[in-house]
Design an enzyme around this catalytic site. Structure first.
Site, mmCIF file in Angstrom:
data_model
loop_
_atom_site.group_PDB
_atom_site.id
_atom_site.type_symbol
_atom_site.label_atom_id
_atom_site.label_comp_id
_atom_site.label_asym_id
_atom_site.label_seq_id
_atom_site.Cartn_x
_atom_site.Cartn_y
_atom_site.Cartn_z
ATOM 1 N N TRP A 188 43.691 40.104 48.785
ATOM 2 C CA TRP A 188 43.217 40.679 47.141
ATOM 3 C C TRP A 188 42.253 41.788 47.536
ATOM 4 C CZ3 TRP A 188 37.627 41.274 45.736
ATOM 5 C CH2 TRP A 188 37.754 41.494 44.902
ATOM 6 N N GLU A 229 46.556 37.846 45.418
ATOM 7 C CA GLU A 229 46.465 37.344 44.702
ATOM 8 C C GLU A 229 45.648 37.906 43.061
ATOM 9 O OE1 GLU A 229 41.973 36.322 45.551
ATOM 10 O OE2 GLU A 229 41.716 35.923 44.187
ATOM 11 N N LYS A 231 44.315 39.206 39.328
ATOM 12 C CA LYS A 231 43.036 39.057 38.367
ATOM 13 C C LYS A 231 43.228 39.641 36.938
ATOM 14 C CE LYS A 231 38.461 39.559 39.597
ATOM 15 N NZ LYS A 231 37.000 39.378 41.169
ATOM 16 N N ASP A 262 43.125 31.882 41.506
ATOM 17 C CA ASP A 262 42.289 31.968 41.121
ATOM 18 C C ASP A 262 41.761 31.038 39.937
ATOM 19 O OD1 ASP A 262 39.424 32.029 41.298
ATOM 20 O OD2 ASP A 262 39.466 33.470 43.166
ATOM 21 N N HIS A 265 40.348 33.915 38.087
ATOM 22 C CA HIS A 265 40.957 35.048 37.621
ATOM 23 C C HIS A 265 41.334 35.639 36.214
ATOM 24 C CE1 HIS A 265 40.544 36.683 41.445
ATOM 25 N NE2 HIS A 265 38.872 36.074 41.621
ATOM 26 N N HIS A 289 42.521 29.102 44.639
ATOM 27 C CA HIS A 289 41.478 29.240 44.838
ATOM 28 C C HIS A 289 41.357 28.697 43.916
ATOM 29 C CE1 HIS A 289 41.053 33.658 47.654
ATOM 30 N NE2 HIS A 289 41.801 31.678 48.527
ATOM 31 N N ASP A 297 34.383 35.167 35.494
ATOM 32 C CA ASP A 297 34.628 35.187 37.093
ATOM 33 C C ASP A 297 33.322 34.386 38.151
ATOM 34 O OD1 ASP A 297 35.868 34.512 39.850
ATOM 35 O OD2 ASP A 297 36.155 36.752 40.099
ATOM 36 N N ASP A 299 32.266 32.440 40.607
ATOM 37 C CA ASP A 299 32.333 31.731 41.435
ATOM 38 C C ASP A 299 31.340 30.373 41.901
ATOM 39 O OD1 ASP A 299 34.754 32.783 42.909
ATOM 40 O OD2 ASP A 299 33.457 34.429 42.055
ATOM 41 N N ASP A 329 36.734 28.506 46.744
ATOM 42 C CA ASP A 329 36.403 30.351 46.673
ATOM 43 C C ASP A 329 35.247 30.215 45.931
ATOM 44 O OD1 ASP A 329 36.426 33.357 47.019
ATOM 45 O OD2 ASP A 329 38.048 33.776 46.246
HETATM 46 C C1 RNT Z 1 37.863 38.178 44.183
HETATM 47 C C2 RNT Z 1 38.682 37.552 45.035
HETATM 48 C C3 RNT Z 1 38.842 37.204 46.163
HETATM 49 C C4 RNT Z 1 37.819 37.009 46.597
HETATM 50 C C5 RNT Z 1 37.271 36.154 48.093
HETATM 51 C C6 RNT Z 1 35.941 36.297 49.363
HETATM 52 O O1 RNT Z 1 37.657 38.285 42.921
HETATM 53 O O2 RNT Z 1 38.554 35.784 44.245
HETATM 54 O O3 RNT Z 1 39.369 36.245 46.554
HETATM 55 O O4 RNT Z 1 36.356 35.724 46.353
HETATM 56 O O5 RNT Z 1 38.792 37.443 49.087
HETATM 57 ZN ZN ZN Z 2 39.774 34.283 45.199
#
Ligand code: RNT
Ligand code: ZN
Length: 422
Positions: A188, A229, A231, A262, A265, A289, A297, A299, A329
């Protein structure tokens, strides 16, 4: 006493599920043989062990909160991970970032990381985990401050990060080789910009070229599996992200690399579960993720909510287990971090178990007969089935405490270990 009630409750539950045509023992077997990949970075707010400490900056990775007890070095992080693993049923993988190497007080820049910096983790994993997964760290670094890494227009910046990616492949392959289980190496990069670029095409062309260079050398798939990955946007890359969903989807199709999606994302109104079938029809494997985006986003720590139910239902309905790798994640620094791992990882496992207990065959049959009330009512029925009894029993058979005993364990670890860290 508790064991006895758990056992009895399970036997009743097993019967109820059996009456509904569902084999709970089989579901638990599948659950037990499906490792999740727990991310190391919840343990220290994505800090890592570089010297001098790389201040978290850039890349849109935002951790908020300053709860005491954060792991300050590799020993503490391992201790915390072991504690978390002891409260999570099953054997799971650990997902590392390149910034978590053991650099022994030396300054090792990203273009110099090597397998030797991870030999301690590999030895640790031989004892404690079902395998290691890995990530290049393309953020929190002065050479990422412009917002661009491998799609930078600056040749020197690009080469630096390409070298980092190449080294990460080497490290990942070594992890997979030594552990006898393929390492999933995720790439990523934060690349993008705050306001609208007039040069989307050029940036994406650079990204494509850099990836081609990075992936030139072939590694044995038995040791290394690679994902990219996608986004939609980040903080500081609101207008443009080079590695968009379409970009990576096409790149993955053309190159045979795995896609990583993810949950945070995408546009908040998009359905991530809806994407899984389309991806599995064109790709061998997929990396998820799992996270809990809140308005963006963010998390947040995963909890057992509708998105988690739907996500795992979709994986199971697609017959995707074994092809879909599940990585966590999330990162929250505002509370007990070991507790965060435990709650989030257990929630994901519960989501998977719930999906495994679904009478999908019967629901499909109703759907095919256009008997839609049947499909709907079976869905409702699951919500009043004794799911908790199956989960408790699973925890017990894995020698892990049940939901109602978790807090005591978390508090005593906090008292004994975390509070002593200043
Ligand atoms: C960031 C991505 C990525 C990170 C990690 C820490 O937007 O989701 O995967 O969260 O690599
Ligand atoms: Zn991620």
């Amino acid at each position: 006493m508790k064991q006895e009630t758990t056992q009895k409750a399970y036997e009743l539950a097993r019967q109820r599920y059996a009456d509904a045509g569902i084999d709970t023992d089989r579901a638990l077997e599948i659950l037990s043989s499906t490792p999740l990949s727990m991310h190391c970075w919840q343990g220290d707010d994505v800090g890592g062990f570089e010297t001098p400490d790389a201040a978290l900056s850039g890349g849109g990775i935002q951790v908020t909160g300053n709860y005491p007890g954060k792991a300050r070095n590799v020993e503490e992080l391992r201790q915390d991970i072991e504690q978390a693993f002891s409260l999570i049923p099953g054997t799971h993988r650990l997902n590392l970032h390149a910034s978590y190497g053991e650099f022994k007080g030396k300054r090792v820049d990203r273009d110099a990381v090597a397998p030797e910096h991870f030999s301690g983790w590999i030895d640790w994993a031989k004892e404690h985990a079902a395998g290691l997964d890995f990530n290049g760290t393309f953020f929190s670094h002065p050479k990422a401050d412009s917002g661009f890494t491998i799609s930078s227009k600056d040749e020197a910046i690009r080469s630096f990060w390409i070298e980092h990616a190449l080294r990460c492949r080497e490290i990942g392959a070594e992890m997979g080789r030594q552990l006898g289980s393929p390492c999933v190496l995720n790439l990523w990069v934060p690349d993008g910009c705050k306001d609208y670029t007039v040069d989307r095409y050029a940036y994406r062309k650079l990204l494509k070229q850099s990836l081609d260079t990075i992936f030139e050398k072939d590694y044995d798939q038995r040791y290394l599996k690679e994902s990219i990955e996608t986004k939609l946007f980040g903080i500081g890359s609101e207008a443009f992200v080079t590695g968009s969903h379409e970009f990576y989807m096409n790149y993955a199709c053309a190159s045979g690399k795995m896609l990583c999606i993810d949950m945070g994302h995408f546009h908040p109104a998009e359905s991530i579960p809806d994407k899984i079938s389309s991806i599995l029809l064109f790709h061998e494997e997929l990396l998820l993720h799992v996270s809990r985006p809140m308005r963006w986003d963010s998390d947040h720590i995963v909890v057992l909510n509708d998105s988690i139910y739907e996500l795992f239902q979709e994986v199971v309905r697609c017959g995707g287990l074994g092809r879909v790798h599940v990585g966590l994640d999330f990162f929250d620094g505002s509370l007990n971090r070991v507790g965060a791992w435990v709650v989030g990882t257990r929630a994901a496992l519960k989501g998977l178990l719930f999906a495994l207990l679904e009478p999908t065959g019967q629901m499909r049959a109703f759907e095919d007969q256009q008997q839609f009330i049947g499909r709907l009512q079976l869905q409702e029925l699951q919500k009043s089935m004794p799911f908790g009894a199956v989960w408790d029993y699973y925890c017990m058979t894995k020698g892990v405490v049940q939901e109602d005993e978790l807090l005591d364990r978390m508090f005593s670890y906090e008292e004994k270990v975390l509070r002593g860290r200043r």
